[in-house]
Design a protein around this motif. Sequence first.
Motif, short mmCIF file in Angstrom:
data_model
loop_
_atom_site.label_atom_id
_atom_site.label_comp_id
_atom_site.label_asym_id
_atom_site.label_seq_id
_atom_site.Cartn_x
_atom_site.Cartn_y
_atom_site.Cartn_z
N SER A 1 24.19 91.60 46.47
CA SER A 1 22.84 91.07 46.68
C SER A 1 22.20 91.54 47.97
N LEU A 2 22.99 91.66 49.02
CA LEU A 2 22.44 92.00 50.33
C LEU A 2 22.46 93.49 50.63
N ALA A 3 23.07 94.29 49.76
CA ALA A 3 23.07 95.74 49.97
C ALA A 3 21.65 96.30 50.11
N PRO A 4 20.68 95.82 49.31
CA PRO A 4 19.31 96.35 49.48
C PRO A 4 18.70 96.07 50.85
N LEU A 5 19.26 95.09 51.57
CA LEU A 5 18.76 94.77 52.91
C LEU A 5 19.58 95.48 53.99
N GLY A 6 20.50 96.36 53.58
CA GLY A 6 21.30 97.12 54.53
C GLY A 6 22.63 96.48 54.90
N TYR A 7 22.96 95.36 54.28
CA TYR A 7 24.21 94.67 54.59
C TYR A 7 25.39 95.31 53.87
N ARG A 8 26.54 95.29 54.56
CA ARG A 8 27.80 95.72 53.96
C ARG A 8 28.95 95.04 54.69
N GLU A 9 30.15 95.14 54.14
CA GLU A 9 31.31 94.54 54.80
C GLU A 9 31.59 95.29 56.09
N LEU A 10 31.70 94.54 57.21
CA LEU A 10 31.95 95.16 58.50
C LEU A 10 33.24 94.68 59.16
N SER A 11 33.76 93.54 58.75
CA SER A 11 34.95 93.00 59.40
C SER A 11 35.73 92.13 58.43
N ARG A 12 37.05 92.21 58.53
CA ARG A 12 37.94 91.35 57.73
C ARG A 12 39.10 90.97 58.65
#
Length: 129
Positions: A25-36
Amino acid sequence: MTLHHISLHFPPSKFDAVLAFYLASLAPLGYRELSRPAARVVGIGVPVTGPDFWIHGHRSESSEDDQQREKVHVAFRAGDQDQVHVFYTAALAAGGVCNGPPGPRPEYSSEYYGAFVLDPAGNNIEACL
């Protein structure tokens, strides 16, 4: 001051579905997984600013705990109306439920434009201008 980050907590059984929903859902806003940093803890965000939205799978698997949990509303700033539409389409494709299609919201302000989707746990997620 601005908001530094926010965390949402979910039962472990919903963690994978919720994480997949937000990543899509947030990929279109430039979001991606950055930390785990730990099991069932994932920070997502825009690479330039770092993880500002965290998904946690909490220890309790009690459906009673989940049903009594207050639902939240989180609004993400979009760059333009097209991003609002792409967010909405991606969120529905990822399993979200429409809670208000993209469009103007004059009841908020004359320039407000947004779309609302319920995530797999019933939280109200929005992309807006």
